[in-house]
Write a protein that holds these residues in place. Structure first.
Motif, PDB file in Angstrom:
ATOM      1  N   GLU A  92      -2.229  -1.699 -11.250  1.00 22.38           N
ATOM      2  CA  GLU A  92      -3.383  -0.909 -11.160  1.00 22.38           C
ATOM      3  C   GLU A  92      -4.113  -0.952  -9.953  1.00 22.38           C
ATOM      4  O   GLU A  92      -4.370   0.267  -9.197  1.00 22.38           O
ATOM      5  N   ASP A  93      -4.343  -2.023  -9.340  1.00 20.29           N
ATOM      6  CA  ASP A  93      -5.177  -2.075  -8.025  1.00 20.29           C
ATOM      7  C   ASP A  93      -4.439  -1.337  -7.080  1.00 20.29           C
ATOM      8  O   ASP A  93      -4.984  -0.650  -6.101  1.00 20.29           O
ATOM      9  N   SER A  94      -3.003  -1.654  -6.883  1.00 20.94           N
ATOM     10  CA  SER A  94      -2.257  -0.929  -5.837  1.00 20.94           C
ATOM     11  C   SER A  94      -2.330   0.478  -6.185  1.00 20.94           C
ATOM     12  O   SER A  94      -2.184   1.273  -5.163  1.00 20.94           O
ATOM     13  N   HIS A 124      -3.772   8.591 -10.101  1.00 18.44           N
ATOM     14  CA  HIS A 124      -4.994   8.207 -10.743  1.00 18.44           C
ATOM     15  C   HIS A 124      -5.110   8.822 -12.296  1.00 18.44           C
ATOM     16  O   HIS A 124      -5.794   7.855 -12.933  1.00 18.44           O
ATOM     17  N   ASP A 162      -5.968   6.368  -3.228  1.00 19.63           N
ATOM     18  CA  ASP A 162      -6.822   6.797  -2.132  1.00 19.63           C
ATOM     19  C   ASP A 162      -6.121   7.240  -0.657  1.00 19.63           C
ATOM     20  O   ASP A 162      -6.574   8.180  -0.068  1.00 19.63           O
ATOM     21  N   VAL A 163      -5.278   6.355  -0.425  1.00 17.69           N
ATOM     22  CA  VAL A 163      -4.706   6.741   0.933  1.00 17.69           C
ATOM     23  C   VAL A 163      -3.555   7.950   0.945  1.00 17.69           C
ATOM     24  O   VAL A 163      -3.762   8.588   1.940  1.00 17.69           O
ATOM     25  N   LEU A 210       0.881  -1.283   0.140  1.00 17.62           N
ATOM     26  CA  LEU A 210       0.117   0.147  -0.169  1.00 17.62           C
ATOM     27  C   LEU A 210       0.973   1.166  -0.005  1.00 17.62           C
ATOM     28  O   LEU A 210       0.745   2.117  -0.750  1.00 17.62           O
ATOM     29  N   ILE A 267      -4.695   2.430  -7.461  1.00 17.57           N
ATOM     30  CA  ILE A 267      -5.757   3.093  -7.079  1.00 17.57           C
ATOM     31  C   ILE A 267      -5.869   2.976  -5.530  1.00 17.57           C
ATOM     32  O   ILE A 267      -6.176   4.306  -4.863  1.00 17.57           O
ATOM     33  N   LEU A 268      -5.323   2.117  -4.847  1.00 18.53           N
ATOM     34  CA  LEU A 268      -5.442   2.099  -3.302  1.00 18.53           C
ATOM     35  C   LEU A 268      -4.391   3.046  -2.851  1.00 18.53           C
ATOM     36  O   LEU A 268      -4.716   3.967  -1.835  1.00 18.53           O
ATOM     37  N   ILE A 322      -3.305   6.357 -14.379  1.00 20.83           N
ATOM     38  CA  ILE A 322      -4.091   5.017 -14.802  1.00 20.83           C
ATOM     39  C   ILE A 322      -5.117   5.185 -15.825  1.00 20.83           C
ATOM     40  O   ILE A 322      -4.968   4.831 -16.809  1.00 20.83           O
ATOM     41  N   MET A 323      -5.793   6.406 -15.785  1.00 21.07           N
ATOM     42  CA  MET A 323      -7.004   6.773 -16.810  1.00 21.07           C
ATOM     43  C   MET A 323      -6.286   7.108 -18.057  1.00 21.07           C
ATOM     44  O   MET A 323      -6.673   6.697 -19.317  1.00 21.07           O
ATOM     45  N   PHE A 351      -1.690  12.644  -5.396  1.00 20.76           N
ATOM     46  CA  PHE A 351      -2.651  11.360  -5.789  1.00 20.76           C
ATOM     47  C   PHE A 351      -3.374  11.773  -7.010  1.00 20.76           C
ATOM     48  O   PHE A 351      -3.751  10.776  -7.771  1.00 20.76           O
TER      49      PHE A 351
END
Lengths: 324, 324
Positions: free
Chosen positions: B101-103, B79, B109-110, B28, B105-106, B82-83, B75
């Protein structure tokens, strides 16, 4: 007169039904409105209201935080569903399936930001405390989601029960606990009482998750509305699977490994057979009771008139006897 | 004695080099630390410090908000990348290319959540105001990103200059303006002065973006470190492209349409030829000057000793004469 869960749920839904986001840009805000109107148990916001009412009359501030908590929870669902590649949420197509992944990422982001605008409506004297609890909790939920993904990628034998419990506490329990705690802060609860209330929420969350896993495996699909053994089908690491590995003898462990690595058409039946052989249905009920008892003790330690606690006790009973 | 951009940048980098995130879960927090150490101009946080110092001595609160603003900006980069399916950021692999990508996104967020923990360090008496400006700005940045994606999907003729300017203002300018404004709030600036300072930031942001587009098309790749005509290659809608369509005659519009729809190996040269034919290099310089002049007027209207404004004036000159 303390309100019941049902009463507070109605009050909350009334607030929450007001449109939260502007109309434009539609591609940003429509996905956010979409998930909000899919419904849900609204457990977290109502816990916030109950935390407030445990100590004092309901305040507008508690509603603001309740809305923030529900927005935050839905933000996590939107982003988690992308990561889990989930097609359905509450029986409807997920946000990213409906609006595309890019819009789902961005809509989640704006929901998280909006949750802070809601938080910002609380009275100045509570603001710093609430932003702190909310943000700390939010960060822990992200940690829980990351650990969940980490554990999903690990072989079963490398995920012990303690690590799993830690992950569930972060992913699920802390938001229940934090919602209660923030409500308690707004109700003027003392530090000691808030600590007990928080622990109550954490234990409740774990009992809640055990019940979820139990219902998925042993529940009545006619009542849960879910496919029986859905977790088993996707090899999800649950309390039951981890316990099965822990308790299983060599032969059972071999069977479990084969089932996890094949697409046996009778996978669910065969895994359930192992679960029953190990009496995991019984075990899960006992574990649930154990965490409920812990939660009950924490609630007992909250030093307020017992009449103020009754609705929380009723809620616990309702949540944990639920069949869906 | 008012500090220069360079001095404040050094002071900020010192603060920012302290580790912001815990070590675990590594999957994370490592992606979050990764992007922070890629560097950047740190324009937004330094603007926050300069906004503070325009009115008063630098405060610790301004550093907290500066860190929050830089976290927020990073942040959005994680993101957005990714887009945009961007492979590189500051010459290094993007977060999602490096960690998945999953990491990404998260981790994004954090980072957003952490930015609020930084904001929460400001003095109680400023907190509500700062959370409001920060969140409103953050929401607008999301709107800008969504409009950018919306416009990318539209045919060129359907994106007018006004709509494009509105998008750029949201995507880029409001965060510069908001950073200055928050610094100004912490410095005790009056409402009127804060309004002028905000307008200064908005106009500066647009001039800055025009310079970016100008350099991409007409800059010296040896100095920018970027491929010449990178925006042209990917059909990015820029000030230049939109103006070219607006000014072009029928033949030029036809040429533009052909270039946008083909993969002509000489696409960059041919488009630049159209740009030069329409004198867009000259036009861009004039437009930049026009927005700089507007920004300058806004700064003049801020009622403080002119000696306090000097470093902001120097910064403007530096930003807009830059060749990279």
């Amino acid at each position: 007169m303390i309100h019941s869960f049902k009463d507070l749920l109605e009050k909350f839904e009334e607030k929450f039904s007001e449109r939260i986001f502007p109309g434009s840009p539609a591609n940003l805000y429509d996905p956010a409105q979409y998930i909000l109107q899919l419904g849900g148990k609204r457990l977290r916001p109502v816990l916030c209201l109950m935390g407030n009412e445990l100590f004092n009359d309901l305040t507008e501030d508690a509603y603001s935080v309740a809305v923030a908590v529900e927005l935050f929870h839905n933000f996590t669902l939107v982003h988690d569903d992308i990561m889990d590649e989930a097609p359905l949420r509450r029986g409807k197509p997920t946000v990213h399936k409906t609006f595309g992944e890019d819009s789902a990422i961005l809509a989640g982001d704006v929901m998280l930001i909006q949750s802070y605008l809601q938080i910002n409506e609380v009275n100045d004297r509570f603001l710093k405390r609430i932003v702190h609890i909310f943000s700390k909790t939010a960060r822990e939920v992200c940690e829980g989601q990351q650990l969940d993904m980490d554990y999903a990628a690990l072989p079963l034998q490398e995920v012990g029960m303690d690590a799993y419990l830690h992950m569930i506490a972060l992913k699920t329990s802390v938001l229940l606990a934090g919602s209660l705690q923030m409500g308690g802060v707004l109700g003027g609860g003392s530090e000691g009482n808030l600590m007990h209330l928080y622990s109550f929420g954490k234990n409740l969350g774990i009992a809640f998750q055990i019940q979820d896993d139990y219902l998925d495996a042993f529940g009545d699909p006619g009542k849960t509305g879910k496919q029986a053994g859905g977790d088993i089908l996707v090899n999800k690491k649950t309390f039951l699977l981890i316990k099965a590995w822990e308790l299983g003898n060599q032969k059972q462990r071999q069977q479990i490994e084969v089932l996890l690595n094949n697409n046996d058409p009778e996978k669910v039946e065969k895994m359930l057979c192992i679960y029953h052989g190990l009496k995991l249905d019984q075990w899960a009920k006992e574990e649930k009771s154990r965490f409920m008892a812990k939660a009950g003790e924490c609630l007992e330690n909250v030093a307020v008139l017992s009449s103020r606690k009754r609705e929380l006790e009723n809620l616990v009973a309702m949540l944990l006897d639920r069949e869906n």
